[in-house]
Design a protein around this motif. Sequence first.
Motif: not given
Length: 344
Positions: A233-236, A241-248, A250-259
């Motif tokens: 997974p992508v960790i920044n 995040f599950r994927t690089a696409a999810d990480a890119e 993502w914003d504060a209102d999205s639910t893409l972040r896992v942790f």
Amino acid sequence: MSIHVPLPVPTHSHETAPPSALSENKQTLYDCVLEHFAAVDYTLPNVKQERAALTVDEKFWLSYECLLRYLRATNWNADVAIKRLEGTLKWRREFGIYDKITAEYIEPEATTGKEFLFGYDTHGRPAIYVSPSKVGTEESPRTIQLTVWMAERAFDLMGPGVETLALLVGYAGNAKNPSFGMCRTTLDIIQTHYPERLGLALIAHLPWFLNAFIALLTPFMDPYTRQKLVFNPVINENGLFRTAADAEAWDADSTLRVFEPDQLIQEDWNGSQRFAYSHCVYWEALVKLCEKRRSRMFVVWHRMGGKVGLKEWDVKVAVRDETIDVDAHVDVDEALVGNGQLQS
């Protein structure tokens, strides 16, 4: 400053809705399973008469949500669900969930910090960290027993509406892989006796030479388990995040972040928590946290009737909101005997 203890259970997770109503057909199937186990004269089949009745711990385990997990896992076949539940009830006795696998018994296997509970994902799922680099050269039954014990403690730390856990396996450092046989055994236990309990399995820093090992193991995974696996997974700085696409995206209102970062450890996982495993400090804190919470849930369950089919949601909400006095002394065994519920 480093932290050496587990994080407390979130007071309000994202899973805030109680269980939704079942359709008429599913309700009928559920009632069939419930009536089977709730019968006054129910006994486990093919078990000696003196041990055939359900214990209080087993009735506590047979919650509304538990029965539904087995029904979903068997595609809503009530007869098959009953057989699987009875198989798990027997396995839990044989494995020693309620008596043999205690904190004192399993502690020697946990001293290196190769498995520990810390933090919760964005759905409130407790996270179990596994560090293959800290696994000893010799495998023993206690290795699997520790994994099961940790899973049971994760269940203790689940808030209302949370039924699954998150598994974080980090291969950073001089990581060693468990044997194929041990992985098969663990996988079989998870899929057979813990249906719909794995919410997510994150495998980070996976070295290329272990791809073949994973490929060999994958055919033994059911589709439900396979879809829970996320490799590298992508960790920044924003979290995991599950994927690089999810990480890119993502914003504060999205639910893409896992942790979120403050729920991740810093070492190997790039979180903001400077967690360092100090066994003597961590172990005592974890055991006390879990024992206190489980005791409070058990008291609430008893005061709600202490029977098969009570909702985990109701019990956990009462514990969270302190709507029932769980600190007052209750002789649970005596009360249940008086109600004719403590049979063995």
